[in-house]
Design an enzyme around this catalytic site. Sequence first.
Site, PDB file in Angstrom:
ATOM      1  N   LYS A 166      36.650  40.709  37.461  1.00 13.03           N
ATOM      2  CA  LYS A 166      37.425  39.655  38.124  1.00 13.03           C
ATOM      3  C   LYS A 166      36.591  38.396  38.256  1.00 13.03           C
ATOM      4  O   LYS A 166      37.062  37.299  38.025  1.00 13.03           O
ATOM      5  CB  LYS A 166      37.850  40.125  39.508  1.00 13.03           C
ATOM      6  N   LYS A 170      30.733  43.003  30.757  1.00 11.72           N
ATOM      7  CA  LYS A 170      31.938  43.764  31.091  1.00 11.72           C
ATOM      8  C   LYS A 170      33.072  42.835  31.521  1.00 11.72           C
ATOM      9  O   LYS A 170      32.840  41.712  31.958  1.00 11.72           O
ATOM     10  CB  LYS A 170      31.634  44.765  32.208  1.00 11.72           C
ATOM     11  N   LYS A 196      24.205  40.326  43.453  1.00 10.66           N
ATOM     12  CA  LYS A 196      24.921  39.496  44.442  1.00 10.66           C
ATOM     13  C   LYS A 196      23.999  38.412  45.017  1.00 10.66           C
ATOM     14  O   LYS A 196      24.437  37.296  45.268  1.00 10.66           O
ATOM     15  CB  LYS A 196      25.475  40.356  45.586  1.00 10.66           C
TER      16      LYS A 196
HETATM   17  P1  ADP Z   1      35.753  43.976  39.476  1.00 10.32           P
HETATM   18  O1  ADP Z   1      34.489  44.493  38.875  1.00 10.32           O
HETATM   19  O2  ADP Z   1      36.669  43.390  38.477  1.00 10.32           O
HETATM   20  O3  ADP Z   1      35.550  43.073  40.665  1.00 10.32           O
HETATM   21  P2  ADP Z   1      36.065  46.261  41.183  1.00 10.32           P
HETATM   22  O4  ADP Z   1      34.614  46.098  41.431  1.00 10.32           O
HETATM   23  O5  ADP Z   1      36.944  46.177  42.379  1.00 10.32           O
HETATM   24  O6  ADP Z   1      36.522  45.238  40.069  1.00 10.32           O
HETATM   25  O7  ADP Z   1      36.282  47.650  40.419  1.00 10.32           O
HETATM   26  C1  ADP Z   1      37.232  48.629  40.719  1.00 10.32           C
HETATM   27  C2  ADP Z   1      37.124  49.791  39.787  1.00 10.32           C
HETATM   28  O8  ADP Z   1      37.306  49.359  38.432  1.00 10.32           O
HETATM   29  C3  ADP Z   1      35.771  50.509  39.799  1.00 10.32           C
HETATM   30  O9  ADP Z   1      35.965  51.896  39.624  1.00 10.32           O
HETATM   31  C4  ADP Z   1      35.053  49.942  38.621  1.00 10.32           C
HETATM   32  O10 ADP Z   1      34.079  50.834  38.082  1.00 10.32           O
HETATM   33  C5  ADP Z   1      36.182  49.751  37.639  1.00 10.32           C
HETATM   34  N1  ADP Z   1      35.886  48.666  36.701  1.00 10.32           N
HETATM   35  C6  ADP Z   1      35.829  47.336  36.958  1.00 10.32           C
HETATM   36  N2  ADP Z   1      35.532  46.637  35.849  1.00 10.32           N
HETATM   37  C7  ADP Z   1      35.396  47.553  34.851  1.00 10.32           C
HETATM   38  C8  ADP Z   1      35.098  47.479  33.458  1.00 10.32           C
HETATM   39  N3  ADP Z   1      34.914  46.310  32.857  1.00 10.32           N
HETATM   40  N4  ADP Z   1      35.025  48.625  32.749  1.00 10.32           N
HETATM   41  C9  ADP Z   1      35.235  49.829  33.347  1.00 10.32           C
HETATM   42  N5  ADP Z   1      35.530  49.976  34.639  1.00 10.32           N
HETATM   43  C10 ADP Z   1      35.601  48.865  35.401  1.00 10.32           C
END
Ligand code: ADP
Length: 334
Positions: free
Chosen positions: A197, A194, A111
């Site tokens: 968002k 990965k 971050k």
């Molecule tokens: P992002 O990473 O898209 O901002 P979040 O951080 O809010 O989303 O993640 C919410 C949930 O989704 C968490 O449990 C996170 O581990 C899972 N998650 C997010 N992206 C992935 C991914 N590419 N593969 C597996 N799990 C994911």
Amino acid sequence: MEIVLSGIRSTGHLHLGNYYGALRNYIKMQDNFNCFFFIADLHSLTTHPHPDDFHAGVRTILAEYLASGLDPQKSAIFVQSDVPEILELYILLNMISYKGELERTTSFKDKIRQQPDNVNAGLLTYPVLMASDILIHRANLVPVGKDQEQHLEMARVLARRFNTFYNSEVFPEPKAFNFGDDLVKVPGLDGSGKMGKSEGNGVYLCDDEKSIRKKVMKAVTDAGPTEHNSEMPEPVANLFTLLKIVSDQSTVEEFTNSYNNCTIRYGDLKKQLAEDICKQTLPIKARIEEIYKDEEYLRKVVKRGTDLARESAQATLKEVRKAVGFRSFLSSDD
Ligand code: ADP
Ligand code: TRP
């Protein structure tokens, strides 16, 4: 019954990473555990969303949770900021969290790089708030994707440390959970890393058929294998990872064989992948909009979930306060 808790930040629509890394496990766990699922709206404040968009962000995740199959009769579904007990625990856990360990967290370091002009204290203590979300319900299992492993470790450390520090046994140590052997990492379609968002490489549960096809057909590949059984470059391996997640085994085998004997046509692979993604997500998409609009239903769901969550949180907080040594002049409770 073991207690399950998890949440997703309200920072946009849910994508396949959220669904396969987290949400699908929530849905599967509902029948066999005492489940709490929430929307982490406080966590989303680290990136300073505009107040005009804030509520819609929460409502979006709520509608997408329900459309995906979270059942408000089986799970407590709530919004983080409706449960103030979390914040009291957050303050108390902050007192036993150390600057050095928080600065070493990978997500904090990422971050700092991504938003150097907004390195706020909420970012530094993000894992402490997350530990509070988990420990306030004394959760045993936390279904999350692989990227949350380190945060889960922090929650375990804080649970242990609190118990030792205050000579108590208030908290169990929560464990990260996935069905299968390993935590899942859903890759993006842009060749590396990965799906996320903020990475702009997502296929969303609310995407229509046309945009899913378009995104998948545009995915990065290479010129194709020239030697039998050669190692897959990352972008191609990522497509296979997605295929393994959404398609059946015989489809995966068919394309693996054609890769290994160099007859693979990436166009066919992508077409199949798009079709199988659509099969999984379009029924969910069809439900999202209607649920989003149904204010009365959403209110009922959240009312029930919040009541359950606060009841559980208050019971924990009572133990916590006792362990820390609080004794109020205002009540005769001890
Ligand atoms: P992002 O990473 O898209 O901002 P979040 O951080 O809010 O989303 O993640 C919410 C949930 O989704 C968490 O449990 C996170 O581990 C899972 N998650 C997010 N992206 C992935 C991914 N590419 N593969 C597996 N799990 C994911
Ligand atoms: N940090 C998690 C993420 O970015 C979201 C989250 C907040 C969470 N509190 C939680 C996940 C508690 C599981 C349990 O994905």
